[in-house]
Design a protein around this motif. Sequence first.
Motif, PDB file in Angstrom:
ATOM      1  N   LYS A   1      -3.810   0.458  -9.990  1.00 42.84           N
ATOM      2  CA  LYS A   1      -5.054   1.732  -8.674  1.00 42.84           C
ATOM      3  C   LYS A   1      -5.982   0.518  -8.628  1.00 42.84           C
ATOM      4  CE  LYS A   1      -5.119   6.343 -11.977  1.00 42.84           C
ATOM      5  NZ  LYS A   1      -5.325   6.612 -13.171  1.00 42.84           N
ATOM      6  N   ALA A   2      -6.091  -0.357  -9.267  1.00 43.16           N
ATOM      7  CA  ALA A   2      -7.354  -1.620  -8.923  1.00 43.16           C
ATOM      8  C   ALA A   2      -6.934  -1.910  -7.932  1.00 43.16           C
ATOM      9  CB  ALA A   2      -7.504  -2.287 -10.387  1.00 43.16           C
ATOM     10  N   GLU A   3      -5.502  -2.566  -7.841  1.00 44.13           N
ATOM     11  CA  GLU A   3      -4.801  -3.305  -6.172  1.00 44.13           C
ATOM     12  C   GLU A   3      -4.376  -2.223  -5.351  1.00 44.13           C
ATOM     13  OE1 GLU A   3      -0.684  -5.339  -5.509  1.00 44.13           O
ATOM     14  OE2 GLU A   3      -0.663  -3.443  -7.052  1.00 44.13           O
ATOM     15  N   GLN A   4      -4.251  -0.818  -5.746  1.00 40.44           N
ATOM     16  CA  GLN A   4      -4.316  -0.161  -4.393  1.00 40.44           C
ATOM     17  C   GLN A   4      -5.702   0.117  -4.013  1.00 40.44           C
ATOM     18  OE1 GLN A   4      -3.514   4.464  -5.869  1.00 40.44           O
ATOM     19  NE2 GLN A   4      -2.673   4.057  -4.105  1.00 40.44           N
ATOM     20  N   ALA A   5      -6.862   0.014  -4.599  1.00 45.17           N
ATOM     21  CA  ALA A   5      -7.873   0.425  -4.005  1.00 45.17           C
ATOM     22  C   ALA A   5      -8.390  -1.047  -3.462  1.00 45.17           C
ATOM     23  CB  ALA A   5      -8.848   0.819  -5.712  1.00 45.17           C
ATOM     24  N   ALA A   6      -7.866  -2.471  -4.254  1.00 46.81           N
ATOM     25  CA  ALA A   6      -9.091  -3.543  -3.202  1.00 46.81           C
ATOM     26  C   ALA A   6      -7.780  -3.603  -1.566  1.00 46.81           C
ATOM     27  CB  ALA A   6      -8.232  -4.773  -4.314  1.00 46.81           C
ATOM     28  N   LEU A   7      -6.383  -3.467  -1.878  1.00 43.78           N
ATOM     29  CA  LEU A   7      -5.735  -3.389  -0.488  1.00 43.78           C
ATOM     30  C   LEU A   7      -5.814  -2.715   0.087  1.00 43.78           C
ATOM     31  CD1 LEU A   7      -2.137  -3.212  -2.140  1.00 43.78           C
ATOM     32  CD2 LEU A   7      -3.156  -5.183  -0.794  1.00 43.78           C
ATOM     33  N   ARG A   8      -6.446  -1.280  -0.105  1.00 51.95           N
ATOM     34  CA  ARG A   8      -7.390  -0.273   1.102  1.00 51.95           C
ATOM     35  C   ARG A   8      -8.363  -0.908   1.330  1.00 51.95           C
ATOM     36  NH1 ARG A   8      -6.169   5.874  -1.609  1.00 51.95           N
ATOM     37  NH2 ARG A   8      -4.109   5.784  -1.487  1.00 51.95           N
ATOM     38  N   ALA A   9      -9.433  -1.189   0.954  1.00 49.55           N
ATOM     39  CA  ALA A   9     -10.704  -1.879   1.153  1.00 49.55           C
ATOM     40  C   ALA A   9     -10.419  -2.654   2.399  1.00 49.55           C
ATOM     41  CB  ALA A   9     -11.576  -2.738  -0.270  1.00 49.55           C
ATOM     42  N   GLU A  10      -9.019  -3.828   1.664  1.00 51.75           N
ATOM     43  CA  GLU A  10      -9.283  -4.541   2.974  1.00 51.75           C
ATOM     44  C   GLU A  10      -8.990  -4.211   4.298  1.00 51.75           C
ATOM     45  OE1 GLU A  10      -6.461  -8.368   3.804  1.00 51.75           O
ATOM     46  OE2 GLU A  10      -6.290  -7.513   1.594  1.00 51.75           O
ATOM     47  N   TYR A  11      -8.126  -3.573   4.543  1.00 55.88           N
ATOM     48  CA  TYR A  11      -7.494  -2.916   5.375  1.00 55.88           C
ATOM     49  C   TYR A  11      -8.370  -2.058   6.020  1.00 55.88           C
ATOM     50  CZ  TYR A  11      -4.238   0.638   8.436  1.00 55.88           C
ATOM     51  OH  TYR A  11      -4.266   0.968   9.337  1.00 55.88           O
TER      52      TYR A  11
ATOM     53  N   ILE B   1       1.113  -1.227  -0.306  1.00 55.35           N
ATOM     54  CA  ILE B   1      -0.417   0.060  -0.212  1.00 55.35           C
ATOM     55  C   ILE B   1       0.834   1.365   0.138  1.00 55.35           C
ATOM     56  CG2 ILE B   1      -1.443   1.548   1.435  1.00 55.35           C
ATOM     57  CD1 ILE B   1      -2.857  -1.046   2.228  1.00 55.35           C
ATOM     58  N   ASN B   2       1.944   1.262   0.652  1.00 52.03           N
ATOM     59  CA  ASN B   2       2.844   2.729   0.717  1.00 52.03           C
ATOM     60  C   ASN B   2       4.168   2.608  -0.554  1.00 52.03           C
ATOM     61  OD1 ASN B   2       2.521   2.888   3.147  1.00 52.03           O
ATOM     62  ND2 ASN B   2       3.506   1.712   4.390  1.00 52.03           N
ATOM     63  N   VAL B   3       3.929   1.132  -0.993  1.00 46.77           N
ATOM     64  CA  VAL B   3       5.151   1.417  -2.332  1.00 46.77           C
ATOM     65  C   VAL B   3       4.146   2.188  -3.444  1.00 46.77           C
ATOM     66  CG1 VAL B   3       5.356   0.403  -4.576  1.00 46.77           C
ATOM     67  CG2 VAL B   3       6.932  -0.018  -1.744  1.00 46.77           C
ATOM     68  N   LEU B   4       2.465   1.679  -3.432  1.00 42.68           N
ATOM     69  CA  LEU B   4       1.558   2.340  -4.153  1.00 42.68           C
ATOM     70  C   LEU B   4       1.333   3.827  -4.094  1.00 42.68           C
ATOM     71  CD1 LEU B   4      -0.682  -1.056  -4.634  1.00 42.68           C
ATOM     72  CD2 LEU B   4       0.099  -0.058  -6.065  1.00 42.68           C
TER      73      LEU B   4
ATOM     74  N   LYS C   1       2.040   9.313  -5.861  1.00 43.69           N
ATOM     75  CA  LYS C   1       2.248  10.829  -5.835  1.00 43.69           C
ATOM     76  C   LYS C   1       3.876  11.114  -6.883  1.00 43.69           C
ATOM     77  CE  LYS C   1       1.337  10.639  -0.920  1.00 43.69           C
ATOM     78  NZ  LYS C   1       2.201  11.198  -0.070  1.00 43.69           N
ATOM     79  N   THR C   2       4.095  10.302  -7.669  1.00 40.98           N
ATOM     80  CA  THR C   2       5.550  10.766  -8.087  1.00 40.98           C
ATOM     81  C   THR C   2       5.153  10.977 -10.200  1.00 40.98           C
ATOM     82  OG1 THR C   2       5.975   8.774  -9.590  1.00 40.98           O
ATOM     83  CG2 THR C   2       7.292   9.147  -7.342  1.00 40.98           C
ATOM     84  N   ALA C   3       5.648  11.622 -11.105  1.00 36.52           N
ATOM     85  CA  ALA C   3       4.996  12.159 -11.825  1.00 36.52           C
ATOM     86  C   ALA C   3       4.618  10.710 -12.737  1.00 36.52           C
ATOM     87  CB  ALA C   3       6.602  12.938 -13.072  1.00 36.52           C
ATOM     88  N   GLU C   4       5.455   9.597 -12.463  1.00 38.81           N
ATOM     89  CA  GLU C   4       5.150   8.780 -13.533  1.00 38.81           C
ATOM     90  C   GLU C   4       3.236   7.679 -13.097  1.00 38.81           C
ATOM     91  OE1 GLU C   4       5.796   3.820 -13.635  1.00 38.81           O
ATOM     92  OE2 GLU C   4       7.598   5.326 -12.799  1.00 38.81           O
ATOM     93  N   GLY C   5       2.771   7.876 -11.868  1.00 40.75           N
ATOM     94  CA  GLY C   5       1.522   7.501 -11.644  1.00 40.75           C
ATOM     95  C   GLY C   5       1.685   6.396 -11.579  1.00 40.75           C
ATOM     96  N   LEU C   6      -0.123   6.157 -11.469  1.00 40.08           N
ATOM     97  CA  LEU C   6      -0.119   4.325 -11.061  1.00 40.08           C
ATOM     98  C   LEU C   6      -0.728   3.954 -12.528  1.00 40.08           C
ATOM     99  CD1 LEU C   6      -1.437   3.604  -7.444  1.00 40.08           C
ATOM    100  CD2 LEU C   6       0.856   3.598  -8.291  1.00 40.08           C
ATOM    101  N   THR C   7      -0.391   2.466 -12.598  1.00 42.02           N
ATOM    102  CA  THR C   7      -1.056   2.137 -14.423  1.00 42.02           C
ATOM    103  C   THR C   7      -2.669   2.242 -13.709  1.00 42.02           C
ATOM    104  OG1 THR C   7      -1.256  -0.502 -13.466  1.00 42.02           O
ATOM    105  CG2 THR C   7       0.898   1.020 -14.588  1.00 42.02           C
TER     106      THR C   7
END
Length: 72
Positions: A27-37, A9-12, A17-23
């Motif tokens: 983004k889907a992985e981040q949302a799922a991990l946040r929901a679980e947390y 979660i922290n890595v994502l 926050k970087t210029a590269e951003g998330l694919t």
Amino acid sequence: MIQEKIDRINVLARKAKTAEGLTEQEKAEQAALRAEYIAEFRTSFATQLDHTVIQRPDGTKEKLKKTDKNDN
């Protein structure tokens, strides 16, 4: 939640926050991990409140009572 998931979660979050951003996949992985947390946090917090006791000035102890969210 296992530490590896929290680290992910922290890595994502840092990558977002970087210029590269998330694919889109990240983004889907981040949302799922946040929901679980959040679900695990709420369960843990509810358990903690279930075991909380209020001690009144006269020395009596009273368990917290569950209330309906819509009560004002």
